[in-house]
Scaffold this motif. Sequence first.
Motif, PDB file in Angstrom:
ATOM      1  N   TYR A 191     -87.069  96.301  83.799  1.00 29.67           N
ATOM      2  CA  TYR A 191     -87.129  94.850  83.977  1.00 29.67           C
ATOM      3  C   TYR A 191     -88.558  94.346  84.159  1.00 29.67           C
ATOM      4  O   TYR A 191     -88.860  93.196  83.847  1.00 29.67           O
ATOM      5  N   GLY A 192     -89.443  95.208  84.679  1.00 31.90           N
ATOM      6  CA  GLY A 192     -90.814  94.780  84.907  1.00 31.90           C
ATOM      7  C   GLY A 192     -91.671  94.756  83.663  1.00 31.90           C
ATOM      8  O   GLY A 192     -92.385  93.782  83.394  1.00 31.90           O
TER       9      GLY A 192
ATOM     10  N   LYS B  45     -95.111  78.187  84.936  1.00 32.43           N
ATOM     11  CA  LYS B  45     -94.413  78.449  86.184  1.00 32.43           C
ATOM     12  C   LYS B  45     -93.429  79.602  86.025  1.00 32.43           C
ATOM     13  O   LYS B  45     -93.237  80.412  86.918  1.00 32.43           O
ATOM     14  N   LYS B  46     -92.785  79.663  84.845  1.00 29.49           N
ATOM     15  CA  LYS B  46     -91.825  80.733  84.587  1.00 29.49           C
ATOM     16  C   LYS B  46     -92.515  82.092  84.606  1.00 29.49           C
ATOM     17  O   LYS B  46     -92.000  83.059  85.171  1.00 29.49           O
ATOM     18  N   LYS B  47     -93.697  82.176  83.978  1.00 27.33           N
ATOM     19  CA  LYS B  47     -94.443  83.428  83.968  1.00 27.33           C
ATOM     20  C   LYS B  47     -94.870  83.811  85.381  1.00 27.33           C
ATOM     21  O   LYS B  47     -94.836  84.979  85.766  1.00 27.33           O
ATOM     22  N   PHE B  48     -95.260  82.811  86.190  1.00 28.28           N
ATOM     23  CA  PHE B  48     -95.678  83.086  87.565  1.00 28.28           C
ATOM     24  C   PHE B  48     -94.503  83.638  88.380  1.00 28.28           C
ATOM     25  O   PHE B  48     -94.648  84.576  89.140  1.00 28.28           O
ATOM     26  N   ARG B  49     -93.306  82.999  88.186  1.00 26.05           N
ATOM     27  CA  ARG B  49     -92.125  83.481  88.917  1.00 26.05           C
ATOM     28  C   ARG B  49     -91.772  84.907  88.525  1.00 26.05           C
ATOM     29  O   ARG B  49     -91.402  85.729  89.363  1.00 26.05           O
ATOM     30  N   LEU B  50     -91.892  85.217  87.220  1.00 28.64           N
ATOM     31  CA  LEU B  50     -91.614  86.577  86.759  1.00 28.64           C
ATOM     32  C   LEU B  50     -92.586  87.572  87.378  1.00 28.64           C
ATOM     33  O   LEU B  50     -92.202  88.667  87.797  1.00 28.64           O
ATOM     34  N   LYS B  51     -93.848  87.167  87.455  1.00 31.54           N
ATOM     35  CA  LYS B  51     -94.869  88.042  88.043  1.00 31.54           C
ATOM     36  C   LYS B  51     -94.585  88.279  89.519  1.00 31.54           C
ATOM     37  O   LYS B  51     -94.717  89.388  90.032  1.00 31.54           O
ATOM     38  N   MET B  52     -94.173  87.227  90.233  1.00 35.95           N
ATOM     39  CA  MET B  52     -93.861  87.368  91.652  1.00 35.95           C
ATOM     40  C   MET B  52     -92.659  88.281  91.855  1.00 35.95           C
ATOM     41  O   MET B  52     -92.627  89.105  92.774  1.00 35.95           O
ATOM     42  N   LYS B  53     -91.651  88.160  90.984  1.00 36.80           N
ATOM     43  CA  LYS B  53     -90.483  89.039  91.078  1.00 36.80           C
ATOM     44  C   LYS B  53     -90.877  90.494  90.869  1.00 36.80           C
ATOM     45  O   LYS B  53     -90.370  91.397  91.530  1.00 36.80           O
TER      46      LYS B  53
ATOM     47  N   SER C 164     -84.578 107.463  91.516  1.00 38.44           N
ATOM     48  CA  SER C 164     -84.851 107.570  90.086  1.00 38.44           C
ATOM     49  C   SER C 164     -84.297 106.352  89.350  1.00 38.44           C
ATOM     50  O   SER C 164     -84.916 105.832  88.420  1.00 38.44           O
ATOM     51  N   ARG C 165     -83.124 105.866  89.788  1.00 46.34           N
ATOM     52  CA  ARG C 165     -82.560 104.688  89.151  1.00 46.34           C
ATOM     53  C   ARG C 165     -83.319 103.425  89.536  1.00 46.34           C
ATOM     54  O   ARG C 165     -83.462 102.507  88.730  1.00 46.34           O
ATOM     55  N   PHE C 166     -83.805 103.365  90.760  1.00 44.12           N
ATOM     56  CA  PHE C 166     -84.643 102.237  91.170  1.00 44.12           C
ATOM     57  C   PHE C 166     -85.897 102.180  90.311  1.00 44.12           C
ATOM     58  O   PHE C 166     -86.301 101.121  89.825  1.00 44.12           O
ATOM     59  N   ASP C 167     -86.507 103.348  90.104  1.00 42.70           N
ATOM     60  CA  ASP C 167     -87.713 103.414  89.261  1.00 42.70           C
ATOM     61  C   ASP C 167     -87.386 102.989  87.832  1.00 42.70           C
ATOM     62  O   ASP C 167     -88.139 102.240  87.203  1.00 42.70           O
ATOM     63  N   ALA C 168     -86.237 103.470  87.299  1.00 40.97           N
ATOM     64  CA  ALA C 168     -85.853 103.128  85.929  1.00 40.97           C
ATOM     65  C   ALA C 168     -85.626 101.626  85.776  1.00 40.97           C
ATOM     66  O   ALA C 168     -86.065 101.011  84.796  1.00 40.97           O
TER      67      ALA C 168
ATOM     68  N   SER D  91     -76.162 100.891  84.297  1.00 43.69           N
ATOM     69  CA  SER D  91     -75.755  99.578  84.809  1.00 43.69           C
ATOM     70  C   SER D  91     -76.325  98.441  83.976  1.00 43.69           C
ATOM     71  O   SER D  91     -75.952  97.283  84.171  1.00 43.69           O
ATOM     72  N   VAL D  92     -77.231  98.755  83.046  1.00 43.69           N
ATOM     73  CA  VAL D  92     -77.841  97.744  82.182  1.00 43.69           C
ATOM     74  C   VAL D  92     -77.124  97.674  80.842  1.00 43.69           C
ATOM     75  O   VAL D  92     -76.735  96.595  80.373  1.00 43.69           O
ATOM     76  N   PHE D  93     -76.931  98.842  80.217  1.00 44.79           N
ATOM     77  CA  PHE D  93     -76.310  98.905  78.896  1.00 44.79           C
ATOM     78  C   PHE D  93     -74.804  99.122  79.066  1.00 44.79           C
ATOM     79  O   PHE D  93     -74.331 100.257  79.137  1.00 44.79           O
ATOM     80  N   THR D  94     -74.080  98.044  79.149  1.00 44.52           N
ATOM     81  CA  THR D  94     -72.646  98.120  79.479  1.00 44.52           C
ATOM     82  C   THR D  94     -71.736  97.581  78.380  1.00 44.52           C
ATOM     83  O   THR D  94     -70.521  97.524  78.580  1.00 44.52           O
ATOM     84  N   ASP D  95     -72.300  97.171  77.242  1.00 45.03           N
ATOM     85  CA  ASP D  95     -71.480  96.512  76.218  1.00 45.03           C
ATOM     86  C   ASP D  95     -71.213  97.410  75.010  1.00 45.03           C
ATOM     87  O   ASP D  95     -71.029  96.918  73.898  1.00 45.03           O
ATOM     88  N   GLU D  96     -71.185  98.723  75.217  1.00 46.23           N
ATOM     89  CA  GLU D  96     -70.926  99.648  74.114  1.00 46.23           C
ATOM     90  C   GLU D  96     -69.552  99.388  73.492  1.00 46.23           C
ATOM     91  O   GLU D  96     -68.579  99.123  74.190  1.00 46.23           O
ATOM     92  N   LYS D  97     -69.494  99.489  72.166  1.00 44.13           N
ATOM     93  CA  LYS D  97     -68.249  99.276  71.443  1.00 44.13           C
ATOM     94  C   LYS D  97     -67.575 100.606  71.111  1.00 44.13           C
ATOM     95  O   LYS D  97     -68.243 101.603  70.845  1.00 44.13           O
ATOM     96  N   GLU D  98     -66.247 100.595  71.142  1.00 43.67           N
ATOM     97  CA  GLU D  98     -65.451 101.718  70.679  1.00 43.67           C
ATOM     98  C   GLU D  98     -64.626 101.228  69.489  1.00 43.67           C
ATOM     99  O   GLU D  98     -64.088 100.115  69.510  1.00 43.67           O
ATOM    100  N   TYR D  99     -64.547 102.044  68.453  1.00 40.78           N
ATOM    101  CA  TYR D  99     -63.838 101.655  67.234  1.00 40.78           C
ATOM    102  C   TYR D  99     -62.674 102.613  66.981  1.00 40.78           C
ATOM    103  O   TYR D  99     -62.779 103.815  67.224  1.00 40.78           O
ATOM    104  N   HIS D 100     -61.600 102.047  66.468  1.00 35.32           N
ATOM    105  CA  HIS D 100     -60.425 102.839  66.126  1.00 35.32           C
ATOM    106  C   HIS D 100     -59.896 102.381  64.772  1.00 35.32           C
ATOM    107  O   HIS D 100     -59.787 101.170  64.510  1.00 35.32           O
TER     108      HIS D 100
END
Length: 462
Positions: free
Chosen positions: A172-173, A2-10, A163-167, A355-364
Amino acid sequence: MKKKFRLKMKWHAAVITGLVLLLSVASWGQFKDGMTYYLAQHFAIQTDAATRSSGESAPAHAVSSSDTKEQPASTGQEAADTVPGDKTADPAQRSNTADIKSDNKTADSPTADKADSPQPSTQTGTAANQAQNSLLASTCHSMDRAVLRVGSWWSVYANYYLSRFDALTTYYGVGEISSSQVLAGSDNWLFYKTKSDGNPIADFEGTNSFTKQETDHIASLALSAQEEAQKRGMKFAILVAPNKESIYWENMPKNYRHAEISRTDRLVENLSKKGVSIISPKKEMLAEHKNSQLYYRYDSHWNQLGGYIGVRDILSTWNISMPSLADRKVQAGKLRDQPYPCVRDDLAGLAGLESVFTDEKEYHIDGCPVIDWEAYNREQYRGEISHMSNPEAPNKKSVFLVGDSYRSAMLPALSEQFTDVYVIHRDVYRTGMIDEVHPDYVIAEYVERYSDRMPLLAELFG
């Protein structure tokens, strides 16, 4: 199941949404062009008819002053839509212009000059028609300009968001990155695969090389720069920052073959043998890269930890010692929490996935001065030399850093060691700037993918 089916529908829903959006864009373009053409044609016909009686030719003043008023200068987008050799932006406006020219030609003809004067009542009607004509033409032109502005705005934002919609749908697809400049590696590491801004993939796979003539030419210029620095009482060295792919090679996609020795490795070795003071911290970084994160995951640059190792290695050529990175205390935080970061996840941005990769670290590194990145970025943008001062530094000397975008992450470590640090981007450096500052030390920094730009060393001292 069912999970795979829901992913396919999305996924199907996302594709359908994209198609609807694309159709909306196409429909808007057709609607805009159609309305512009209809309105211009409609008002042109009214203008022509309003000044004519049945069976009469157009009088000399058939065109109002508002029709002949000079139009505002076109924007870049408007210019792109203009047919070469024609100042009118679309078919509707060309039709309107054609009618106006036709009226002028008729008005200037001998027949028009010899025409009987109209009766007073006709003149009164013509004046009223002219006022109506002026209002209609002015409205037409205003609507034309409004449509062009909307079209220009829409083309910019539609391209960006589509372009961002396509990305996003591709990521995610099917779990892939659709960018032609960004590679998705393992463990969410992004890599640069450009061919117009250096060629890091060719460096990684070892498919490029320097000829003997190129190597000798670079060596000659490097030795000349080194001698010029010595004449001025300055110490000179070249730092080659490794590409991100060269250090985190195990995170690269497996279909790319890793060459352990690159053309830049050979160049550094050859120049060193010829007496050039040149350093690549690649060996030290490979030894440390699993213990500390030396490069940003979603950006093409090394971070302050990588820059620290680079500074430590280059200063060792002048017998200036620094503690190893393992002996330093490091503070970590989220890059996006920094008020004025020196990088902005350029690879995530190129891929349309910021908007996907938002957890970048900064070091000091504790003990290294905190750089005012806002002031620094402003000065560098204007092509100015930035100056950092630290009266508490152990070396009461000055250093001048000329480099590419990798130079920025070196500033905290340099500012810890020297009382005065001067820095500028190589692309805006002007011959003689070093003489204006007259530092004790000069560092020429090149990232690995720019190692073929070392002939620019000739510009340092003129």
